[in-house]
Design a protein around this motif. Sequence first.
Motif, PDB file in Angstrom:
ATOM      1  N   ASP A 246       0.837  -1.199   0.000  1.00  0.00           N
ATOM      2  CA  ASP A 246       0.000   0.000   0.000  1.00  0.00           C
ATOM      3  C   ASP A 246       0.868   1.244   0.000  1.00  0.00           C
TER       4      ASP A 246
ATOM      5  N   SER B 263       0.770   5.337   1.333  1.00  0.00           N
ATOM      6  CA  SER B 263       0.068   6.263   2.215  1.00  0.00           C
ATOM      7  C   SER B 263       0.744   7.622   2.173  1.00  0.00           C
TER       8      SER B 263
ATOM      9  N   LEU C   7      -3.913   9.798   4.378  1.00  0.00           N
ATOM     10  CA  LEU C   7      -4.728   8.870   3.617  1.00  0.00           C
ATOM     11  C   LEU C   7      -3.979   7.559   3.418  1.00  0.00           C
TER      12      LEU C   7
ATOM     13  N   LEU D 299      -3.853   4.268  -0.913  1.00  0.00           N
ATOM     14  CA  LEU D 299      -3.700   4.956  -2.195  1.00  0.00           C
ATOM     15  C   LEU D 299      -3.305   3.992  -3.313  1.00  0.00           C
TER      16      LEU D 299
ATOM     17  N   ILE E 233      -9.880   4.363  -0.321  1.00  0.00           N
ATOM     18  CA  ILE E 233      -8.997   5.277   0.390  1.00  0.00           C
ATOM     19  C   ILE E 233      -9.515   5.456   1.812  1.00  0.00           C
TER      20      ILE E 233
ATOM     21  N   ALA F 242       1.441   6.775  -7.129  1.00  0.00           N
ATOM     22  CA  ALA F 242       0.064   7.139  -6.834  1.00  0.00           C
ATOM     23  C   ALA F 242      -0.786   7.067  -8.087  1.00  0.00           C
TER      24      ALA F 242
ATOM     25  N   SER G 154      -1.569   3.559  -8.892  1.00  0.00           N
ATOM     26  CA  SER G 154      -2.567   2.998  -8.001  1.00  0.00           C
ATOM     27  C   SER G 154      -3.951   3.440  -8.424  1.00  0.00           C
ATOM     28  N   CYS G 155      -4.081   4.672  -8.931  1.00  0.00           N
ATOM     29  CA  CYS G 155      -5.394   5.150  -9.312  1.00  0.00           C
ATOM     30  C   CYS G 155      -5.901   4.399 -10.515  1.00  0.00           C
TER      31      CYS G 155
END
Lengths: 374, 295
Positions: free
Chosen positions: A189, A191, A210, A213, A277, B19, B22-23
């Motif tokens: 993960d 964060s 958060l 993500l 999230i 990020a 991941s999206c």
Amino acid sequence: MKKLSSALVAACLLLIPAAVQAQEYDVPQNPPTTVVVPETVEPVTVAEPVAAPEPVAAPEPVVAPEPVVEVEEVQAVSEPKVKEKKVKEKKVKEKKEKVVKEKKSKKEKTYGLVNHLGVGVTGGVMDGLGVTAAVPLGGHFQVRGTYSVGIPDNIYNLSYTIPDMGSYEVQGRTVQLKDITVKGTIPSDLSAYLDFYLSKKGNFHITVGLNGLMSGDNYLGASADISKPLKQAFPEEDDYSTLFIQFNDDAAGVKAEIAPDKDGIINLDVKTAATSIRPYFGIGWGRVCNIRSWLSMNLEFGLQKVDGIRIVGYDSKGEQQHHFTSGMFDNKDSFEAPVIGKVENFLDKAAAGELPYIKGFMPVVRLGIQIRLF
Amino acid sequence: MKLYSKILLVAVATVSALAMVSCNKDNGKDEAEATFEAPEYADAAKTVTITDSQNAVSIDGQEVSEFEFTESGYAVITLNKKTKADSENGVIIAPYTYSNGVYTIEGFGTIKIENGKLVVTTNSGNTVTVTATVSESTTPSEGSTEWNLCRAWTLVDFKISVKGGSLGSTGVGKLFTNPKMSVIKAWLVEQKVNIPEDVVLENYDVVDINFTSNGTFFINFSKADPFVGAWDIKSNSFHYELSSGGNYIFNGSADGNISFKKENNIDVCVFTVNGEIVNGNDKYTSEIVLTMKAK
């Protein structure tokens, strides 16, 4: 040298007229003691006054020549002076360097806007091992990112053996679930956090951030090894993934086929029910970028919001199935199990976000060790 | 400090990239779309309906009313009822080849279409010319469900699940990668799904399953007569109705689902059929999922 010469010359010039005057006015060294005066005194002829000697003109003042700075000549003339100058220059240089160093040191010992970078490793209860990086935003704020890799098997095996889970009639045969090893997994993960420090140089912080993500809706994982009971019940099978149970929730119109994999391991995933999230709030002690020391620790306690969880399994082809619902376990007559009632209750509460500990929140405990790169 | 700034920039960019990944990450298995080429006999597919009132084409004493030449290389020969007492028309399914305007039907003979007439020459040497109506099969638009579906399919695997009766609402199922009906029957019996002994499922090993753009659906078996019927898709729901045949596995009519995907790099059709197994007071509902590849 020239000054010295001039001085000598001047001295000589001054001494010469003095010597000359001393010769003209030669004062006997030993004045007579008696003077015989004749009886007849003849008029003494006054000697003609001796003309005063002409005054000697004062010597012209010697003008000292302008000093010419010529090192060789000076060295040749005086080495101690040169050395003294070098020492002075060295001291000035050292002083300047010291000032610069002090300025730099002073700068390093303050939290500015992204003027430091700290990296480290972390270990947490709900996210396993990870790496972290952070930069300060002044003395009160720090931006931090953490990538968690879960808990690799070679580091710690999250497993537990259940001695007896009961007997089940499956596919026309009795399957005795004894000594079942259940293993937990934590997905990787990403964060992001913002730490607020009450004091500019202090370590106590409040954190908001958060989680989730990168993990999508994967929250936790679990697996159960039932290969031994399957081998006892189905000795002719060499691929246990062909055997599945179909859970039907006729009221909701959904179903889920759950099968072990080829080797007899059932994999279940715990997924977040709503958004993947997960907001996080915590308090902690420590800074990733610590100006007091290049090595530091950070201990953190927090809560992350989890809007309900769902448990899903996989079918014979490894495709994710619909999550379990309590309606799938209504017909206890056809699927006797000692924990069915508890399973139903858990599923209902889990889907509604009523998780253990605190409703809708899961605790997080994390410890990090980090170094400040600059 | 410039070097440190660059390091920091790289670190921030890395985190940002992670990020973004991941999206966009798809949590389920990424399934590529399946694509299918035109069937071998797509250009030869047509339906020929004999309209001649004086001359006839006969097979074993039965008059042929229609020849459907399918995209998959089968000729579906519809026979008129032998007598009015017969409840249904007979159907013969035989492979054909097409060359230079001549259809050669295995075990039957040749057919040539000329100016609205069929010139039929049987293997025994008899020739008859009959008037007929020729309907060209409509070629579905490429990539559509009909385009993908209308061809012959062979089984990759056969999955069956049953529930109800003594099993209750929690069903049991098994995936057969080498589907033999004798094995499937034995498994059903073990699940206490009572199938009468006179039901000889062993003769119904599937050779292929066919869908035509003319709406014809038929299943060829290894040792049994084919099941023939019609299929349609309404409101994304698949339905078939058999005019001949039917058993405990493939009921006389059923609803289901059709989908296409890549599985293990093979373009497959997943054909789901819901059915019932009824034997006396025992009633089970079944779900059969056939994973098929284009023949």
